[in-house]
Design an enzyme around this catalytic site. Structure first.
Site, PDB file in Angstrom:
ATOM      1  N   LEU A  65       0.864  -1.175   0.000  1.00  0.00           N
ATOM      2  CA  LEU A  65       0.000   0.000   0.000  1.00  0.00           C
ATOM      3  C   LEU A  65       0.900   1.224   0.000  1.00  0.00           C
ATOM      4  O   LEU A  65       1.977   1.209   0.591  1.00  0.00           O
ATOM      5  CB  LEU A  65      -0.916   0.038   1.242  1.00  0.00           C
ATOM      6  CG  LEU A  65      -2.026  -1.003   1.346  1.00  0.00           C
ATOM      7  CD1 LEU A  65      -2.769  -0.833   2.669  1.00  0.00           C
ATOM      8  CD2 LEU A  65      -2.996  -0.920   0.178  1.00  0.00           C
ATOM      9  N   ASP A  66       0.462   2.292  -0.654  1.00  0.00           N
ATOM     10  CA  ASP A  66       1.224   3.534  -0.657  1.00  0.00           C
ATOM     11  C   ASP A  66       1.376   4.082   0.756  1.00  0.00           C
ATOM     12  O   ASP A  66       0.554   3.808   1.643  1.00  0.00           O
ATOM     13  CB  ASP A  66       0.517   4.604  -1.498  1.00  0.00           C
ATOM     14  CG  ASP A  66       0.455   4.241  -2.971  1.00  0.00           C
ATOM     15  OD1 ASP A  66       1.216   3.363  -3.395  1.00  0.00           O
ATOM     16  OD2 ASP A  66      -0.365   4.857  -3.680  1.00  0.00           O
ATOM     17  N   LYS A  67       2.388   4.888   0.956  1.00  0.00           N
ATOM     18  CA  LYS A  67       2.643   5.504   2.257  1.00  0.00           C
ATOM     19  C   LYS A  67       1.405   6.188   2.829  1.00  0.00           C
ATOM     20  O   LYS A  67       1.075   6.029   4.008  1.00  0.00           O
ATOM     21  CB  LYS A  67       3.779   6.523   2.132  1.00  0.00           C
ATOM     22  CG  LYS A  67       4.021   7.350   3.386  1.00  0.00           C
ATOM     23  CD  LYS A  67       5.087   8.418   3.151  1.00  0.00           C
ATOM     24  CE  LYS A  67       5.229   9.320   4.367  1.00  0.00           C
ATOM     25  NZ  LYS A  67       6.234  10.401   4.138  1.00  0.00           N
ATOM     26  N   HIS A 163      -0.339   2.856  -8.089  1.00  0.00           N
ATOM     27  CA  HIS A 163      -1.146   4.080  -8.096  1.00  0.00           C
ATOM     28  C   HIS A 163      -2.378   3.981  -9.002  1.00  0.00           C
ATOM     29  O   HIS A 163      -2.894   5.003  -9.469  1.00  0.00           O
ATOM     30  CB  HIS A 163      -0.299   5.289  -8.523  1.00  0.00           C
ATOM     31  CG  HIS A 163       0.712   5.717  -7.510  1.00  0.00           C
ATOM     32  ND1 HIS A 163       1.532   6.807  -7.686  1.00  0.00           N
ATOM     33  CD2 HIS A 163       1.045   5.201  -6.299  1.00  0.00           C
ATOM     34  CE1 HIS A 163       2.323   6.938  -6.634  1.00  0.00           C
ATOM     35  NE2 HIS A 163       2.048   5.972  -5.787  1.00  0.00           N
TER      36      HIS A 163
END
Length: 243
Positions: A65-67, A163
């Site tokens: 998962l993105d930050k 993304h």
């Protein structure tokens, strides 16, 4: 929860949503990367020792998962489990639901985005763009609520590109609230409103899938409250078994 810079291994252990002999699902906090970047710094992976729960080795990431994305993050507890999870994710058998707040109000109540994605820059592998020559990428979406020039949308990515939701949402004119990369968010503005709400994981072929949901993070809960949006009650939060 305290400031993200003060996040501890005990905090992570307290955010386990599901635990069995094969995997864990944790509620990842927004603002903390899952692993160390080129510049190092605090990350979730360095805290995985707190998630062994009696096993000899730390669990490992089954996906990313993105930050700044919060919510359901899956970890495999041993090598065979990781291999199984890897196949499930790569074959698109893990059903994923993300909640997001976007800028704009779509006319339709639901839709499907079929737009290939490719790296925008070879030096920045995470920076993506719609490109007909890129990898096939499909996202389904459904409006949950509208108000004040914003919309709450449930996104279901059928592929797993970097993304993907952020790029696809911007592509149809609905950039995510708080997205400074693919939207037009000013520096220091709203935090990214993207939350990995739910997963359905068919970990064992002859058993029902494991369904896990993560509660809204504080910044999104505050936005929902301000707009009068009420999130539905969880259908499941998984099982935390002493295995």
């Amino acid at each position: 929860m305290r400031h993200i810079n003060d996040f501890t291994p005990d905090d992570l252990a307290a955010r386990v949503l599901h635990r069995d002999g094969l995997m864990l699902v944790v509620d990842k906090p927004a603002g903390l990367p899952v692993h160390a970047g080129p510049k190092g710094g605090a990350n979730l992976e360095q805290m995985f020792d707190a998630l062994r729960f009696g096993l000899p080795r730390n669990p490992a990431l089954a996906h990313r998962l993105d930050k700044d994305t919060s919510g359901c993050l899956v970890l495999g507890r041993h090598r065979k489990a990781l291999a199984r999870l890897g196949k499930l994710f790569s074959n698109g058998r893990v059903a994923k639901t993300y909640w997001a707040v976007v800028r704009g109000a779509p006319e339709a109540d639901e839709g499907r985005i079929d737009a290939a994605l490719a790296k925008r820059s070879p030096e920045r592998g995470w920076w993506m763009a719609v490109d007909p020559a890129g990898q096939p990428s499909v996202t389904e979406w459904k409006v949950m609520a509208r108000g004040a020039g914003l919309a709450w949308i449930a996104f279901s990515p059928l592929t797993g590109r970097t993304h993907q939701i952020r790029v696809h949402a911007a592509h149809i004119g609905l950039p995510l609230l708080g997205d400074p990369i693919y939207g037009a968010e000013a520096a220091g503005g709203a935090a990214l409103h993207l939350h990995a709400r739910a997963l359905s994981i068919p970990m064992r072929e002859k058993l029902p899938p494991v369904v896990v949901e993560a509660p809204l993070p504080p910044h999104m809960a505050a936005t929902f409250a301000a707009l009068g949006w009420e999130a539905p009650a969880p259908i499941s939060t998984g099982d935390v078994a002493p295995i």
